[in-house]
Design a protein around this motif. Structure first.
Motif, short mmCIF file in Angstrom:
data_model
loop_
_atom_site.label_atom_id
_atom_site.label_comp_id
_atom_site.label_asym_id
_atom_site.label_seq_id
_atom_site.Cartn_x
_atom_site.Cartn_y
_atom_site.Cartn_z
N ALA A 75 -73.80 -2.41 57.99
CA ALA A 75 -73.56 -3.81 57.62
C ALA A 75 -72.94 -3.91 56.23
O ALA A 75 -71.96 -4.64 56.02
CB ALA A 75 -74.84 -4.62 57.69
N GLY A 76 -73.48 -3.17 55.28
CA GLY A 76 -72.96 -3.21 53.92
C GLY A 76 -71.55 -2.68 53.81
O GLY A 76 -70.70 -3.25 53.12
N GLU A 77 -71.26 -1.58 54.52
CA GLU A 77 -69.92 -1.01 54.46
C GLU A 77 -68.90 -1.89 55.18
O GLU A 77 -67.77 -2.03 54.73
CB GLU A 77 -69.91 0.41 55.03
N VAL A 78 -69.29 -2.50 56.28
CA VAL A 78 -68.38 -3.42 56.98
C VAL A 78 -68.05 -4.59 56.05
O VAL A 78 -66.88 -4.97 55.91
CB VAL A 78 -68.96 -3.90 58.32
N ASP A 79 -69.06 -5.14 55.37
CA ASP A 79 -68.80 -6.22 54.42
C ASP A 79 -67.87 -5.76 53.30
O ASP A 79 -66.94 -6.47 52.92
CB ASP A 79 -70.12 -6.73 53.82
N ARG A 80 -68.11 -4.56 52.76
CA ARG A 80 -67.30 -4.04 51.67
C ARG A 80 -65.85 -3.83 52.12
O ARG A 80 -64.90 -4.20 51.44
CB ARG A 80 -67.88 -2.72 51.15
N ILE A 81 -65.68 -3.26 53.31
CA ILE A 81 -64.33 -2.97 53.82
C ILE A 81 -63.60 -4.28 54.14
O ILE A 81 -62.40 -4.40 53.88
CB ILE A 81 -64.42 -2.03 55.03
N GLY A 85 -59.85 -6.38 52.54
CA GLY A 85 -58.74 -6.82 53.37
C GLY A 85 -58.77 -6.47 54.84
O GLY A 85 -57.90 -6.90 55.59
N ALA A 86 -59.74 -5.69 55.28
CA ALA A 86 -59.82 -5.36 56.71
C ALA A 86 -60.27 -6.58 57.50
O ALA A 86 -60.95 -7.47 56.99
CB ALA A 86 -60.80 -4.21 56.95
N SER A 87 -59.87 -6.63 58.76
CA SER A 87 -60.36 -7.69 59.65
C SER A 87 -61.25 -7.07 60.72
O SER A 87 -61.07 -5.91 61.10
CB SER A 87 -59.19 -8.43 60.31
N GLU A 88 -62.22 -7.84 61.16
CA GLU A 88 -63.13 -7.37 62.21
C GLU A 88 -62.51 -7.69 63.56
O GLU A 88 -62.09 -8.82 63.82
CB GLU A 88 -64.48 -8.05 62.07
N VAL A 89 -62.46 -6.69 64.43
CA VAL A 89 -61.88 -6.85 65.76
C VAL A 89 -62.96 -7.11 66.80
O VAL A 89 -62.85 -8.02 67.62
CB VAL A 89 -61.05 -5.60 66.15
N LEU A 101 -54.82 -3.56 57.02
CA LEU A 101 -53.86 -4.62 56.71
C LEU A 101 -52.67 -4.65 57.65
O LEU A 101 -52.02 -5.68 57.80
CB LEU A 101 -53.39 -4.49 55.26
N GLU A 102 -52.36 -3.53 58.29
CA GLU A 102 -51.23 -3.46 59.21
C GLU A 102 -51.67 -3.54 60.68
O GLU A 102 -50.86 -3.40 61.58
CB GLU A 102 -50.45 -2.18 58.97
#
Length: 111
Positions: A75-81, A85-89, A101-102
């Motif tokens: 959970a913490g790493e997903v929030d940090r990533i 700029g990452a998006s959750e799929v 980002l791409e």
């Protein structure tokens, strides 16, 4: 940070052929295999793992190679990533598919 690359997963339309190819390229051995997925590892079990996953669709848009990033704090790493700029799929039990980002997809995985 508390994240490391634990496994590289490659989608394939030819599981047997891809397994033979990547074994020849890496020298990795088959660690396990189940319906649709073969897991390879180096003989010392010290390197990053490689898995091959059979998929029905041909490469069209989605990258065929993605990283699985292992962490003790999913959970913490997903929030940090996501904050960089990452998006959750999509979310699954124990892992989250993210896109950079791409739009290149990778997974955050509970270690």
């Amino acid at each position: 940070m508390s994240i490391s690359i634990g496994n590289i997963c490659i989608d394939t339309n030819d599981l047997a052929g891809s397994t033979a190819f990547w074994q020849a390229v890496t020298g990795y051995q088959v660690a396990s295999s189940d319906e649709g997925t073969t897991y390879l590892e180096d003989a010392n079990k010290s390197g990053v793992g490689l898995s091959l996953q059979a998929v029905p669709e041909r490469r069209d848009g989605k990258n065929r190679l993605h990283l699985d990033l292992f962490t003790d704090d999913l959970a913490g790493e997903v929030d940090r990533i996501r904050a960089v700029g990452a998006s959750e799929v999509r979310r699954f039990d124990g892992w989250v598919v993210l896109a950079d980002l791409e739009g290149n997809q990778f997974c955050g995985v509970a270690a």
